[in-house]
Write a protein that holds these residues in place. Structure first.
Motif, short mmCIF file in Angstrom:
data_model
loop_
_atom_site.label_atom_id
_atom_site.label_comp_id
_atom_site.label_asym_id
_atom_site.label_seq_id
_atom_site.Cartn_x
_atom_site.Cartn_y
_atom_site.Cartn_z
N GLU A 269 1.13 -1.46 -0.38
CA GLU A 269 0.18 -0.19 0.36
C GLU A 269 0.97 1.14 0.06
OE1 GLU A 269 -3.59 0.16 2.51
OE2 GLU A 269 -3.72 -1.79 2.33
N ASP A 270 0.30 2.44 -1.22
CA ASP A 270 1.09 3.80 -0.44
C ASP A 270 1.22 4.41 0.96
OD1 ASP A 270 2.28 3.27 -3.15
OD2 ASP A 270 -0.23 4.72 -3.87
N GLY A 271 1.66 5.11 0.60
CA GLY A 271 1.75 5.44 2.12
C GLY A 271 3.35 5.95 2.70
N ASP A 272 3.56 6.35 4.03
CA ASP A 272 4.73 6.62 4.28
C ASP A 272 5.39 4.93 4.95
OD1 ASP A 272 4.55 8.98 4.66
OD2 ASP A 272 3.93 9.30 6.51
N TRP A 273 6.90 4.96 4.02
CA TRP A 273 7.71 3.90 4.58
C TRP A 273 7.11 3.05 5.64
CZ3 TRP A 273 9.94 0.44 2.79
CH2 TRP A 273 11.84 -0.51 3.09
N PRO A 274 6.74 1.62 5.79
CA PRO A 274 6.61 1.48 6.89
C PRO A 274 7.14 0.41 8.31
CG PRO A 274 5.97 -0.43 5.27
CD PRO A 274 6.60 1.44 4.48
N ARG B 215 6.83 0.38 -4.60
CA ARG B 215 6.37 -0.70 -3.54
C ARG B 215 5.93 -2.23 -3.84
NH1 ARG B 215 6.85 3.62 -2.13
NH2 ARG B 215 5.20 4.97 -1.33
N TRP C 59 11.64 3.18 -1.90
CA TRP C 59 10.06 3.39 -1.66
C TRP C 59 10.33 4.94 -1.92
CZ3 TRP C 59 6.49 0.27 0.22
CH2 TRP C 59 5.20 1.04 1.34
N ASP C 60 10.86 5.77 -1.13
CA ASP C 60 10.75 6.90 -1.42
C ASP C 60 11.53 8.01 -2.09
OD1 ASP C 60 10.26 7.13 1.32
OD2 ASP C 60 11.66 6.97 1.71
N ASP D 180 9.26 5.26 -5.72
CA ASP D 180 8.04 4.52 -5.04
C ASP D 180 7.56 3.46 -5.62
OD1 ASP D 180 6.73 7.61 -4.64
OD2 ASP D 180 6.33 7.89 -6.85
#
Length: 163
Positions: A88-93, A141, A135-136, A139
């Motif tokens: 899922e997109d969003g901040d680095w988990p 994922r 990731w940053d 993009d």
């Protein structure tokens, strides 16, 4: 991307610099694909981000890489991508969350692909996962699940190997 082997982390990643495309139009060292089936038909270098389910490739000695030696699956090879999914997109988990998601999904897809329970199999798997940098900055994922035979290189797919 980072590789992990069924919960054991390997110090291998994919550098973001110098990423090229896997195509018939690249350099003479690039792997080529059939235009219709998209299967790799001639061995050569492949952009690690362009790999897809069904692609086969050999190990790389580099700890960080942007390309892998792709080969047609009918030829001798070390690894085969059998599952791919996006987080899922969003901040680095975080590394642990990414690895847990990879282990869960790759583990669940293993037996349907190989046709044999992982715990009893001669086939193992690892996952290629995003790094915080990919990731940053790119993009990234995508998680790719990669099967390999503990006995060494194979010819042909591991799909349905039932061992």
């Amino acid at each position: 991307m980072r590789n992990t082997v069924a919960g054991r982390v390997l110090a291998v990643g994919i550098a973001l610099a110098g990423i090229g495309a896997l195509s018939a139009c690249g350099s003479e060292d690039d792997a080529t694909r059939d235009e219709g089936t998209q299967e790799v038909t001639e061995a050569g270098n492949a952009d690690a981000f362009s790999l897809q389910v069904g692609d086969c490739f050999d190990e790389t000695e580099d700890e960080e890489f942007s390309e892998v030696p792709a080969v047609p699956c009918a030829e001798s090879h070390d690894n085969e991508i059998y599952e791919q999914f996006d987080l899922e997109d969003g901040d680095w988990p975080g590394v642990e969350a990414v690895q847990t998601a990879a282990d869960d999904r790759c583990g669940a897809a293993f037996e349907p692909f190989v046709g044999f329970p992982y715990e009893d199999s001669e086939i193992d798997f690892f996952s290629m996962t995003p790094t915080e940098g990919s990731w940053d900055e790119a993009d990234d994922r995508t998680v790719q699940c990669v099967a390999f035979d503990l006995g060494g290189p194979v010819e042909g797919t591991l799909e349905g190997a039932a061992r």
